[in-house]
Scaffold this motif. Structure first.
Motif, short mmCIF file in Angstrom:
data_model
loop_
_atom_site.label_atom_id
_atom_site.label_comp_id
_atom_site.label_asym_id
_atom_site.label_seq_id
_atom_site.Cartn_x
_atom_site.Cartn_y
_atom_site.Cartn_z
N VAL A 120 46.03 30.78 43.24
CA VAL A 120 45.56 29.40 43.03
C VAL A 120 46.72 28.43 43.16
CG1 VAL A 120 44.64 27.80 41.31
CG2 VAL A 120 43.60 30.05 41.59
N LEU A 134 41.61 24.57 47.69
CA LEU A 134 41.20 25.16 46.42
C LEU A 134 39.79 25.75 46.51
CD1 LEU A 134 42.58 22.47 43.94
CD2 LEU A 134 43.38 24.84 44.20
N VAL A 190 47.42 25.33 46.04
CA VAL A 190 47.89 23.96 45.82
C VAL A 190 49.07 23.65 46.73
CG1 VAL A 190 48.90 22.36 44.15
CG2 VAL A 190 47.06 23.91 43.44
#
Length: 395
Positions: free
Chosen positions: A294, A350, A298
């Motif tokens: 994750v 995302l 980003v």
């Protein structure tokens, strides 16, 4: 005077040579030893009579073929003025759609086979990635891309022994590439020790595999179909607004794909790594990996957005090479789209990481289907249709 008319016949010698007979006019000028040729009509100028006479050493008054386009083609002139920011009245250029259809029919006939071949190759390569043969799939995919680019150039421009086929060459290059890619996959499948590709497996009863396919693969495929249909509707909405919006979106899509390629690749890698970890029952490690992926999503989004912002000036300067006769308005629209895409990538990265990478690696395919259905068809697409077709909001 060639060809002349009754009005000038009393003061000049009229010769029966057509104004568009470039070779005949040049021959006449040489035979009559004409000192200076003055060209009146725009058609012979556009056909290159000045260039032809200059080659024969004949003095001639008038613009060459390239410059004569400013008079011979109003569409060329308008596009020239718009491209160089020279004030001119608003305009639109229209084309015969029937002509486009006639160009598209043979293209679709030539390219249709590539979809069948491509489907097989993509599924096979996806299976290979799932068993950690990522280097093999990367080599095949990259080789296919390079081969497609090379064949496109050969068939479009007729390089070397290849015929110049234009748009048909594009379709033929794609089909040949997909065929070679499929052949490589078949040969690999026949020799692969991890997964054996056999014809008899195509006709085997599904059993538990079929149940898993219906439970997992169908919702995942439905998710992608819903997403793809939504973007198709977006194209309809943009096409309804103006040709400038369509031109700008064409370029913006290419730049957006460049910015998101790292995001999609990372999400795909996440699915493989997490799937293997959970398959080995290393759930604690999978949780740690998921959090790291994750964060990577980003960072890849920030990198992709930065790439778009950095290349934005170059894209705007060279837009006319990708979109013929791009107007200043299309350039302004593209500028806005690039800024939007620079931060839009964060959501895409995302979303792809969570739905296509982490959730699918754990077998959760329904959440992504529900999420994208609500987001795309619950408000995004209806809002776009409302603004474009009902409220008819300006660009």
């Amino acid at each position: 005077c060639a060809p002349g008319n009754a009005g000038i016949a009393d003061v000049a010698e009229c010769v029966a040579v057509g104004a568009e007979d470039i070779e005949g006019l040049c021959k006449l000028a040489v035979e009559k030893e004409i000192d200076l040729v003055v060209v009146g009509p725009e058609v012979p100028l556009s056909m290159g009579i000045v260039d032809a006479m200059n080659e024969k050493g004949i003095r001639v008054f008038g613009p060459n073929a390239k410059c004569a386009q400013l008079e011979g083609s109003k569409a060329f002139t308008k596009a020239f003025l718009a491209r160089h920011d020279i004030p001119t009245a608003g305009y639109k250029e229209f084309t015969d759609k029937e002509e486009l259809i006639q160009e598209g029919i043979p293209y679709l006939r030539a390219v249709c086979g590539s979809y069948v071949l491509g489907s097989f190759a993509q599924i096979y390569l996806s299976v290979m990635r799932s068993v950690e043969r990522v280097i093999m799939t990367a080599v095949v995919h990259c080789s296919a891309v390079l081969m497609n680019v090379l064949l496109n150039a050969c068939f479009i421009f007729g390089w070397g022994p290849f015929p110049e086929l234009g748009i048909i060459g594009v379709a033929l290059a794609t089909t040949i590439t997909r065929g070679v890619e499929t052949l490589v996959c078949v040969i690999d499948g026949a020799t692969c020790k991890k997964i054996a590709l056999r014809v008899k497996y195509l006709f085997a009863r599904g059993g538990a595999l079929m149940k898993d396919f219906l439970r997992i693969a169908v919702p995942a495929a439905g998710n992608d179909i819903i997403w793809g249909l939504a973007f198709s509707v977006y194209s309809v909405i943009l096409g309804h607004m103006s040709s400038d919006i369509v031109a700008a979106n064409t370029v913006a899509s290419v730049v957006r794909n460049l910015g998101t390629v790292l995001c999609f690749g990372t999400a795909s890698a996440a699915g493989i790594v997490l799937g293997k970890a959970m398959g080995d029952n290393r759930l604690a490690e999978a949780t740690v990996y998921a959090k790291r992926f994750v964060r990577m999503a980003v960072w890849t989004a920030l990198i992709g957005g930065a790439v778009i912002l950095l290349i934005r000036p170059l894209v705007l300067d060279f837009m006319h090479y990708y979109v013929k006769d791009a107007t200043p308005l299309a350039r302004d629209e593209l500028n806005i789209m690039l800024y939007i895409n620079a931060y839009y990538i964060m959501g895409v990265s995302l979303n792809t990481m969570l739905i296509c990478g982490i959730f699918r690696a754990g077998g959760d395919v329904r959440y992504g289907l529900i999420c994208d259905t609500v987001a795309m068809w619950g408000y995004a697409v209806p809002l776009g249709l409302l603004c474009a077709f009902v409220l008819e909001l300006p660009e």
